[in-house]
Enzyme design. Structure first.
Site: not given
Lengths: 385, 385
Positions: B84, B207, B333
């Site tokens: 990430c 989340c 994300h």
């Protein structure tokens, strides 16, 4: 001649058809050989760069796992990838991190473990380095790409299958002397010619083979280099370039344009030319590639690569000895470790550690490392004090 | 305050649940927005760094395909990956290539296309960033890891599920104002608390979600920066560190040690401390992570992160506004683009381009970007003239 960044340590695991150990253990073998050749300790390594191609083993993002295994936790680490040239891109980045002043000592760690896959599975993954929308689904695997290059070279310059086979014969002679090579048998012209067809005109012995292996290069700033080794090998030139990822987009197939460009940049940066190179490692993924590389690097004019080989100028006693460690054809090709393996061989030549295959008075060496069928190319020029 | 390397252009595709276009097209959107904000043309880009995590779409080694699509053929390119935090490691490398003198202008291109996979397939791949021998086969997915961190923080400091939910509430308020965010709905405390359990104590709205997206950062040397933009954003501090890839090897679960170390290095390099930061983007992959990040970055003492939030100090009007673009929780994300997206947001804050979410007089900004569950961390400190 002293430069800003040096290679101060090199280590290599044996290159093997199947290593039977984890990727951490594989890298450990190379890492400790590299450290042991210097006055550095594990704690002196400021950062690591993990170089490997993707999807050959189950571990994603191996930098975390490998730096953990090597007890380099806390130190910065990340993964770098450019297919078969992954560890040459790692060298470029390691050089930059040091020259930029972010670190003094960087470990460039290249590895690949390919033995978890069948040859067909590995070939499918290699194909997906080409454009998955426009090319790889139609069967453009690596042997297919380089067979096209061979056909183009044959058409343009009259190169023959026998002449390609001579590359393998030369490299097998030196590979037999390399105790870390996976394939150490000296082969004859007839054996190459009569080996099983892969993609015509390339036969089994025209192709390098998958392997497991790891190589570690330890880079240091000038000041550190002077303290930790008596034989620093300085980075003189770093050339890099890219080519179209689809072969349909290439201008020529008898030469690899990004290799010519990377060589030009590396020579410029080093202030040197092909005539100054005492010893070279070039990316012989297939026999044809070595011939094309001679021409792209300026060791021979276009179309005269075969003559350079047949005149034995790329043998140990010639004017520009090439692949005296046996090349990819003898060593095997653990993708992410391959460039590091080439660099290690040139470092050892410049340190005069090569015994029977030592080039006398070698001062300047060159490494040519392709990624895929000329999608990436990195050319590195190294020199001793 | 002028430094050696600046960010001179930023561009971002919308972050989307499903983009429906190729990875080349996705990067094109971000690339041209970045170029258009400068006086640079495509030919002025010296090299590209392609940042993405692996195995989320079919294309291996995307650097070749993407640099081809962006008409950056011939220029050096390679792939960089640290989960990430891939594009933050790309920024570090881009800075180094320029500071080392190899290039003047580098495009750092972060992207991910995750919509080709089901959620379960994506979760399996995320798990395989942990050690595939010792941890990921036993179910240590990302939500499981961060649920452990949440449990540890609750045990140590008495943090509650309601308090975690307040992170999502804050970020959703700002995310609603970000026209490139994938999730623009303002959510209530009750909605977070009542959302479906994922791994207790984390629920669906604790989340962040997978997304498709791309971000491009254009970096330039000081001289070029002065020519091509009126609003260069200078790189003051670059911190990087790593932690054990197996969670079993961690010393604590209520803090992320590599984040503390990366922050320390970045502050040292910049000659600044947490009190000097006017605005920050931190890696809120889960609500608990943002609370831990406050503490790891020194915005709050250990155990006092929740108080910082409840005192509204990380809101727009607080002393250290955090995630005013909505954070990962609102934006989505797209792994390889995430760090770039955070950096773009801080660049826009420092350029004073953020309209309703603009922090008044913002001069120094910080980006905190984690890779995996604290396997990697990169902290970047940026400043305007």
């Amino acid at each position: 001649m002293e430069k800003d960044v040096a290679i101060v340590g090199v280590g290599q695991s044996p290159f093997m058809r199947k290593c039977g150990i984890s990727i951490g253990e594989l890298c450990f073998l190379a890492y400790h050989e590299a450290l042991d050749g210097t006055h550095l300790k594990n704690k002196d390594i400021d950062a690591s760069i993990i170089c490997s191609a993707t999807e050959y083993d189950k571990q994603r993002s191996p930098a975390g796992v490998i730096s953990d295994y090597l007890d380099l936790r806390k130190k910065p680490t990340f993964c770098v990838e450019s297919l078969c040239s992954s560890s040459s891109s790692g060298l470029r980045i390691g050089y930059s991190l040091i020259k930029a002043g972010l670190h003094d000592v960087v470990a460039v760690i290249g590895f690949q473990k390919m033995s978890e896959l069948t040859s067909a599975e590995a070939a499918e993954r290699m194909g997906r380095s080409g454009d998955v929308m426009w090319e790889s689904p139609f069967g453009m695997t690596m042997p297919a790409a380089f067979a096209m290059f061979a056909r183009a070279h044959m058409t343009e310059y009259g190169t023959t299958e026998e002449q390609l086979a001579k590359v393998r014969v030369k490299n097998s002679i030196y590979g037999a002397l390399n105790d870390k090579a996976a394939f150490r048998k000296v082969v004859t012209l007839e054996e190459v010619i009569n080996s099983r067809p892969v993609v015509t005109p390339l036969k089994m012995l025209d192709c390098c083979a998958n392997a497991d292996g790891a190589v570690v290069l330890i880079l240091a700033s000038r000041d550190v280099a002077r303290r930790v080794t008596d034989k620093p090998i300085w980075i003189h030139g770093l050339g890099a370039s890219s080519g179209s990822a689809t072969l349909a987009g290439r201008e020529t197939y008898s030469s690899i344009s990004c290799a010519r460009e990377a060589a030009r940049i590396a020579y410029d940066m080093a202030g040197l030319g092909p005539e100054d190179i005492d010893v070279a490692e070039v990316h012989d993924c297939f026999t044809i590639t070595e011939i094309i590389n001679y021409e792209d690097l300026g060791f021979a004019k276009p179309g005269e690569g075969v003559k350079l080989l047949e005149d034995r100028e790329t043998y140990l006693e010639g004017k520009i000895p090439v692949n005296l460690d046996g090349g990819l054809l003898s060593k095997g090709h653990p993708i992410g470790a391959t460039g590091g393996g080439q660099i290690r061989s040139i470092v050892r030549q410049l340190r005069r550690e090569c015994g029977e295959t030592q080039v006398k008075n070698a001062k300047i060496g060159l490494v040519h490392n392709l990624g895929g069928p000329g999608v990436y190319c990195f050319v590195t020029i190294l020199g001793r004090d």
